[in-house]
Write a protein that holds these residues in place. Sequence first.
Motif, PDB file in Angstrom:
ATOM      1  N   PRO A   1       0.957  -1.170   0.114  1.00 22.28           N
ATOM      2  CA  PRO A   1      -0.189  -0.013   0.011  1.00 22.28           C
ATOM      3  C   PRO A   1       0.795   1.266   0.173  1.00 22.28           C
ATOM      4  O   PRO A   1       2.018   1.198   0.277  1.00 22.28           O
ATOM      5  N   MET A   2       0.065   2.419  -0.251  1.00 23.79           N
ATOM      6  CA  MET A   2       0.919   3.462  -0.247  1.00 23.79           C
ATOM      7  C   MET A   2       1.391   3.900   1.119  1.00 23.79           C
ATOM      8  O   MET A   2       0.555   3.849   2.041  1.00 23.79           O
ATOM      9  N   GLU A   3       2.735   3.954   1.364  1.00 23.51           N
ATOM     10  CA  GLU A   3       3.118   4.175   2.670  1.00 23.51           C
ATOM     11  C   GLU A   3       3.243   5.622   3.416  1.00 23.51           C
ATOM     12  O   GLU A   3       3.106   5.793   4.451  1.00 23.51           O
ATOM     13  N   ASN A   4       2.846   6.630   2.599  1.00 17.62           N
ATOM     14  CA  ASN A   4       2.826   8.135   2.877  1.00 17.62           C
ATOM     15  C   ASN A   4       1.450   8.248   3.167  1.00 17.62           C
ATOM     16  O   ASN A   4       0.425   8.431   2.315  1.00 17.62           O
ATOM     17  N   HIS A   5       1.150   8.121   4.562  1.00 18.23           N
ATOM     18  CA  HIS A   5      -0.202   8.265   5.086  1.00 18.23           C
ATOM     19  C   HIS A   5      -0.787   9.373   4.585  1.00 18.23           C
ATOM     20  O   HIS A   5      -2.314   9.397   4.275  1.00 18.23           O
ATOM     21  N   GLU A   6      -0.441  10.588   4.549  1.00 24.04           N
ATOM     22  CA  GLU A   6      -1.159  11.903   4.017  1.00 24.04           C
ATOM     23  C   GLU A   6      -1.594  11.529   2.535  1.00 24.04           C
ATOM     24  O   GLU A   6      -2.609  11.784   2.229  1.00 24.04           O
ATOM     25  N   ARG A   7      -0.603  11.209   1.876  1.00 30.56           N
ATOM     26  CA  ARG A   7      -1.003  11.076   0.417  1.00 30.56           C
ATOM     27  C   ARG A   7      -2.098   9.954   0.146  1.00 30.56           C
ATOM     28  O   ARG A   7      -2.994  10.192  -0.493  1.00 30.56           O
ATOM     29  N   SER A   8      -2.139   8.857   1.038  1.00 39.19           N
ATOM     30  CA  SER A   8      -3.098   7.654   1.043  1.00 39.19           C
ATOM     31  C   SER A   8      -4.561   8.379   1.325  1.00 39.19           C
ATOM     32  O   SER A   8      -5.434   8.145   0.922  1.00 39.19           O
ATOM     33  N   ASP A   9      -4.481   9.122   2.469  1.00 37.67           N
ATOM     34  CA  ASP A   9      -5.753   9.717   2.790  1.00 37.67           C
ATOM     35  C   ASP A   9      -6.318  10.837   1.595  1.00 37.67           C
ATOM     36  O   ASP A   9      -7.566  11.061   1.750  1.00 37.67           O
ATOM     37  N   ASN A  10      -5.417  11.539   1.143  1.00 37.24           N
ATOM     38  CA  ASN A  10      -5.798  12.582   0.216  1.00 37.24           C
ATOM     39  C   ASN A  10      -5.769  12.414  -1.371  1.00 37.24           C
ATOM     40  O   ASN A  10      -6.241  13.078  -2.066  1.00 37.24           O
ATOM     41  N   ILE A  11      -5.608  11.017  -1.420  1.00 36.81           N
ATOM     42  CA  ILE A  11      -5.406  10.861  -3.072  1.00 36.81           C
ATOM     43  C   ILE A  11      -6.676  11.060  -3.719  1.00 36.81           C
ATOM     44  O   ILE A  11      -6.859  11.683  -4.968  1.00 36.81           O
ATOM     45  N   GLY A  12      -7.943  10.751  -3.147  1.00 37.69           N
ATOM     46  CA  GLY A  12      -9.038  10.757  -3.855  1.00 37.69           C
ATOM     47  C   GLY A  12      -9.542  12.336  -4.286  1.00 37.69           C
ATOM     48  O   GLY A  12      -9.739  12.618  -5.388  1.00 37.69           O
ATOM     49  N   GLU A  13      -9.025  13.182  -3.264  1.00 38.29           N
ATOM     50  CA  GLU A  13      -9.325  14.572  -3.507  1.00 38.29           C
ATOM     51  C   GLU A  13      -8.105  15.261  -4.761  1.00 38.29           C
ATOM     52  O   GLU A  13      -8.491  16.074  -5.246  1.00 38.29           O
ATOM     53  N   GLU A  14      -7.019  14.615  -4.560  1.00 39.59           N
ATOM     54  CA  GLU A  14      -5.974  15.087  -5.239  1.00 39.59           C
ATOM     55  C   GLU A  14      -6.339  14.781  -6.881  1.00 39.59           C
ATOM     56  O   GLU A  14      -6.014  15.629  -7.722  1.00 39.59           O
ATOM     57  N   ILE A  15      -7.053  13.612  -7.031  1.00 41.78           N
ATOM     58  CA  ILE A  15      -7.680  13.335  -8.566  1.00 41.78           C
ATOM     59  C   ILE A  15      -8.877  13.845  -8.779  1.00 41.78           C
ATOM     60  O   ILE A  15      -8.870  14.443  -9.823  1.00 41.78           O
ATOM     61  N   LEU A  16      -9.614  13.862  -7.625  1.00 38.71           N
ATOM     62  CA  LEU A  16     -11.079  14.170  -8.272  1.00 38.71           C
ATOM     63  C   LEU A  16     -11.718  15.568  -7.543  1.00 38.71           C
ATOM     64  O   LEU A  16     -12.702  15.927  -8.019  1.00 38.71           O
ATOM     65  N   GLY A  17     -10.776  16.298  -6.845  1.00 39.56           N
ATOM     66  CA  GLY A  17     -10.995  17.503  -6.677  1.00 39.56           C
ATOM     67  C   GLY A  17     -11.767  17.466  -4.927  1.00 39.56           C
ATOM     68  O   GLY A  17     -11.859  16.228  -4.447  1.00 39.56           O
ATOM     69  N   ASN A  18     -11.920  18.765  -4.480  1.00 35.97           N
ATOM     70  CA  ASN A  18     -12.436  18.758  -3.185  1.00 35.97           C
ATOM     71  C   ASN A  18     -13.743  17.916  -2.976  1.00 35.97           C
ATOM     72  O   ASN A  18     -14.676  17.986  -3.985  1.00 35.97           O
ATOM     73  N   GLN A  19     -13.952  17.157  -1.713  1.00 31.59           N
ATOM     74  CA  GLN A  19     -15.112  16.377  -1.826  1.00 31.59           C
ATOM     75  C   GLN A  19     -16.091  17.266  -0.477  1.00 31.59           C
ATOM     76  O   GLN A  19     -15.557  18.072   0.195  1.00 31.59           O
ATOM     77  N   PRO A  20     -17.486  17.020  -0.624  1.00 31.48           N
ATOM     78  CA  PRO A  20     -18.316  17.687   0.266  1.00 31.48           C
ATOM     79  C   PRO A  20     -18.016  17.435   1.719  1.00 31.48           C
ATOM     80  O   PRO A  20     -18.297  18.358   2.426  1.00 31.48           O
TER      81      PRO A  20
END
Length: 148
Positions: A35-54
Amino acid sequence: MELIIYLAGEIHSNWRQTIKEQANSLPFHLNFVGPMENHERSDNIGEEILGNQPNTIFKDDAASAMNNLRTQVLMQKSDVVIALFGEKYKQWNTAMDASTAITLNKPLILVRPEKLHHALKELSRKANVTVETTEQALQVISYIFEEE
């Protein structure tokens, strides 16, 4: 022969680095994925790709989709899964990954301390091998390469 080893388990400690360093002394080469070992990246990857979530639920769902895809692809390409259950962190992802390995018919080495024996008894019986340390897991892998 070269094996691809999927390292399943918590991403908060350096256990993966330790096992990779231990593997460097072996007389054969192992490729490690996980798995992605960078915890911050793992938690934020969805918003990094799809944009801010509600809200945080949607943020977690978006990240989970990306992380589950990564796990599926890398685990399917792996030859063996080593799933580490440590003593410090909650182990939901480890349990999910170990169960996925079993479902995919991937050879599974379960690493768990003796004090987690009872809690993991059913999962341990489904694993190919259960050990207590990463050193023992690498000894199991080494045995695969022995010729006599």
